[in-house]
Design a protein around this motif. Sequence first.
Motif, PDB file in Angstrom:
ATOM      1  N   UNK A  31       0.854  -1.202   0.000  1.00 10.28           N
ATOM      2  CA  UNK A  31       0.000   0.000   0.000  1.00 10.28           C
ATOM      3  C   UNK A  31       0.883   1.242   0.000  1.00 10.28           C
ATOM      4  N   UNK A  32       1.936   1.199   0.809  1.00 14.42           N
ATOM      5  CA  UNK A  32       2.863   2.340   0.877  1.00 14.42           C
ATOM      6  C   UNK A  32       3.604   2.520  -0.455  1.00 14.42           C
ATOM      7  N   UNK A  33       3.834   1.428  -1.164  1.00 21.54           N
ATOM      8  CA  UNK A  33       4.463   1.542  -2.484  1.00 21.54           C
ATOM      9  C   UNK A  33       3.609   2.448  -3.386  1.00 21.54           C
ATOM     10  N   UNK A  34       2.291   2.295  -3.306  1.00 28.03           N
ATOM     11  CA  UNK A  34       1.404   3.182  -4.076  1.00 28.03           C
ATOM     12  C   UNK A  34       1.459   4.613  -3.541  1.00 28.03           C
ATOM     13  N   UNK A  35       1.554   4.728  -2.217  1.00 26.66           N
ATOM     14  CA  UNK A  35       1.641   6.074  -1.630  1.00 26.66           C
ATOM     15  C   UNK A  35       2.913   6.781  -2.123  1.00 26.66           C
ATOM     16  N   UNK A  36       4.017   6.038  -2.169  1.00 25.46           N
ATOM     17  CA  UNK A  36       5.276   6.653  -2.621  1.00 25.46           C
ATOM     18  C   UNK A  36       5.163   7.057  -4.094  1.00 25.46           C
ATOM     19  N   UNK A  48      11.398  16.267   2.232  1.00 26.66           N
ATOM     20  CA  UNK A  48      11.973  14.928   2.105  1.00 26.66           C
ATOM     21  C   UNK A  48      11.224  13.946   2.985  1.00 26.66           C
ATOM     22  N   UNK A  49      11.850  12.770   3.179  1.00 30.88           N
ATOM     23  CA  UNK A  49      11.155  11.670   3.853  1.00 30.88           C
ATOM     24  C   UNK A  49      12.065  10.972   4.856  1.00 30.88           C
ATOM     25  N   UNK A  60      12.302   5.347  -2.807  1.00 30.36           N
ATOM     26  CA  UNK A  60      12.366   6.815  -2.700  1.00 30.36           C
ATOM     27  C   UNK A  60      13.611   7.358  -3.403  1.00 30.36           C
ATOM     28  N   UNK A  61      14.735   6.649  -3.207  1.00 31.81           N
ATOM     29  CA  UNK A  61      15.995   7.088  -3.841  1.00 31.81           C
ATOM     30  C   UNK A  61      15.855   7.068  -5.356  1.00 31.81           C
ATOM     31  N   UNK A  67      16.144  11.673   1.390  1.00 32.54           N
ATOM     32  CA  UNK A  67      15.925  10.893   2.619  1.00 32.54           C
ATOM     33  C   UNK A  67      16.548  11.625   3.798  1.00 32.54           C
ATOM     34  N   UNK A  68      15.867  11.598   4.918  1.00 29.70           N
ATOM     35  CA  UNK A  68      16.372  12.226   6.145  1.00 29.70           C
ATOM     36  C   UNK A  68      16.538  11.174   7.228  1.00 29.70           C
TER      37      UNK A  68
END
Length: 219
Positions: A31-36, A48-49, A60-61, A67-68
């Motif tokens: 689900x998060x893959x779709x959010x990203x 950033x994230x 994300x990269x 990225x933080x």
Amino acid sequence: MVKDQLKKSVGWAALQYILFSRVIGVGTGSTVTYFIEALNSVKDKIEGVVSSSNHSSNQLKKLGIPLYNLNSLHELDVYFDSADEIDIHMQMIKGGGGALTKEKIIAAAAKKFVCIVDSSKQVNILGRGPVPIEVIPMARSFVARELIRLGGLPEYRHNMITDNGNNILDVYNMKITNASLLETKINNIPGVVSVGIFAQRRADIVLIGTKDGIKTIIS
Ligand code: 5RP
């Protein structure tokens, strides 16, 4: 609608809770893959994230989203993640992807937890499926015996080493009448890194992808 479409619709619906020009927390899973993927469409508007897993960090990269490290932030406004199960009290079981420890840390650090799920994740009582637990490898058998004493049936998740170098036990048959108490009891077993019961840090906002559209619950 098939489950994957519901995950996608809820992943995109979560964009409305993003605070622009800020760092946001991001979880792990399909689900998060779709959010990203959705986040990519507004990436120029966020700072950033903070990511909960190597898997999400890699995605994300690839998209060029900065990225933080959580240690570099004084505060975090909001964390987006899914769950394996969620009840009406917004308590969850997480850890299907094995990233529960970092998920728990980022969720605890965030002011708001936005949980994005498809409707199949809703349960009346937590414990329909297994409770994932991250354990220090040398403590695996000891922790498993303690979990049997609590009434559970632990199964070692083979071929899985977490991002933190640990093992996962999936515990079946847990009677979860008081999720917060059980969370504390399991967390107190020496060798447990964290338990996938998220009762003490529940979701604040839940977006549920249903065949009739997105349902929103706010605590
Ligand atoms: C990972 C998690 C996930 O949020 C949970 O497993 C749900 O995953 P998916 O979105 O693939 O159904 O807790 O550790």
